[in-house]
Enzyme design. Structure first.
Site, PDB file in Angstrom:
ATOM      1  N   CYS A  69       0.910  -1.222   0.050  1.00  0.00           N
ATOM      2  CA  CYS A  69       0.013   0.177  -0.125  1.00  0.00           C
ATOM      3  C   CYS A  69       0.876   1.297  -0.009  1.00  0.00           C
ATOM      4  O   CYS A  69       1.836   1.344   0.828  1.00  0.00           O
ATOM      5  CB  CYS A  69      -0.784  -0.131   1.322  1.00  0.00           C
ATOM      6  SG  CYS A  69      -1.745   1.535   1.747  1.00  0.00           S
ATOM      7  N   CYS A 180      -1.029   4.240  -6.522  1.00  0.00           N
ATOM      8  CA  CYS A 180      -1.759   3.431  -5.555  1.00  0.00           C
ATOM      9  C   CYS A 180      -2.057   2.303  -6.039  1.00  0.00           C
ATOM     10  O   CYS A 180      -2.221   2.160  -7.337  1.00  0.00           O
ATOM     11  CB  CYS A 180      -3.162   4.415  -5.370  1.00  0.00           C
ATOM     12  SG  CYS A 180      -4.318   3.357  -4.617  1.00  0.00           S
TER      13      CYS A 180
HETATM   14  N1  DGL Z   1      -4.041   0.825  -2.207  1.00  0.00           N
HETATM   15  C1  DGL Z   1      -3.781   1.858  -1.070  1.00  0.00           C
HETATM   16  C2  DGL Z   1      -2.333   2.802  -1.852  1.00  0.00           C
HETATM   17  O1  DGL Z   1      -1.614   2.070  -2.539  1.00  0.00           O
HETATM   18  C3  DGL Z   1      -4.677   2.736  -0.957  1.00  0.00           C
HETATM   19  C4  DGL Z   1      -5.664   2.428   0.065  1.00  0.00           C
HETATM   20  C5  DGL Z   1      -5.969   2.972   1.468  1.00  0.00           C
HETATM   21  O2  DGL Z   1      -5.413   4.132   1.679  1.00  0.00           O
HETATM   22  O3  DGL Z   1      -6.418   2.643   2.417  1.00  0.00           O
HETATM   23  O4  DGL Z   1      -2.236   3.473  -1.094  1.00  0.00           O
END
Ligand code: DGL
Length: 260
Positions: A69, A180
């Site tokens: 993440c 993300c």
């Molecule tokens: N998939 C996460 C990222 O790469 C975002 C999810 C979240 O912030 O809870 O930042």
């Protein structure tokens, strides 16, 4: 065994790449769905959750950790590295290395959660490795819940993307970092909105390629088991009606998530 620590299910885009590129390794994935979105948590809370989640992976046999993440990686990488005495990989630097390498006109766009964009970690890393680059950032906080709900091809998602990418497109980036791990699920929509000449850099792919290169030179981390013993476990701290459906869309196969 490779542990992937995640705030929800976006990190499954990393697991998907790891299943393909590192087939000899078992994966243990933990998605902290019960406490999402991390984007809305303060940094100290993100650090606390990340340590707890990484501890779960280590206690269950993970020998290396991938932070799945970007919001977590932006804020908690150093503390995770200091707390656990095993290799910990973050997404940001391999992604930036690729972006600065492929950018022809030194105009790099970055989209991510508020936590990631406001940390400036990507823009600073771009500037450090190629100071002449112009960087254009945009936080897109609504995209994570849309993907979590499975609204991948809805017209509402297209409208929101259009709004988010409007200003960025006018800056004419030649390269766009998807900072993300949820955004690979929106890659086609993003590409058609930003324009097909813009090169998209997928942070989920870059981190797995980086881990693969690292493992080539780390024979002590090669799995002792043979292929028939490779096992993947996908664990979450909570389940909604859509979680398993969206998870199987991401992994491109049916999947059963286990509750932690
Ligand atoms: N998939 C996460 C990222 O790469 C975002 C999810 C979240 O912030 O809870 O930042």
């Amino acid at each position: 065994m490779i542990g992937i620590v995640d705030s929800s299910i976006g990190g499954l885009t990393i697991a998907r790449e790891a299943e393909q590129l590192l087939p000899e390794h078992s994966l243990l994935y933990l998605g902290d769905i019960a406490r999402l979105p991390y984007d809305r948590q303060d940094p100290a809370t993100i650090v606390k959750y990340s340590i707890e989640n990484t501890q779960f992976l280590v206690d269950n046999g993970a020998k290396i950790i991938i932070i799945g993440c970007n919001s977590t990686a932006s804020i908690a990488t150093e503390t995770i590295r200091q707390t656990f005495d095993i290799p910990v990989f973050e997404i940001i630097h391999p992604t930036v290395q690729k972006a600065v390498k492929v950018s022809h006109h030194e105009r790099i766009g970055i989209i991510g959660t508020r936590a990631t964009i406001s940390s400036n970690i990507y823009s600073n890393a771009v500037k450090n490795s190629r100071p002449e680059c112009k960087v254009f950032q945009k936080a897109c906080p609504l995209l994570v819940p849309l993907v979590d709900e499975g609204w991948i091809a809805k017209k509402e998602t297209k409208m929101i993307l259009k709004k988010y990418l409007y200003g960025l497109k006018n800056q004419q980036p030649d390269t766009l970092i998807l900072a993300c791990t949820h955004y690979p699920m929106l890659k086609q929509l993003i590409q058609s909105r930003i324009g097909k000449k813009v090169t998209l850099i997928d942070s989920s792919i870059e981190v797995v390629k980086h881990v693969k290169r690292y493992l080539k030179n780390a024979p002590e981390l090669l799995p002792a088991e043979n292929f028939s013993q490779v096992k993947h476990r996908y664990v979450v701290t909570g389940l909604t009606e859509t979680t398993e459906y969206v998870a199987s869309q991401i992994l491109k196969r049916p999947i059963q998530l286990q509750l932690a």
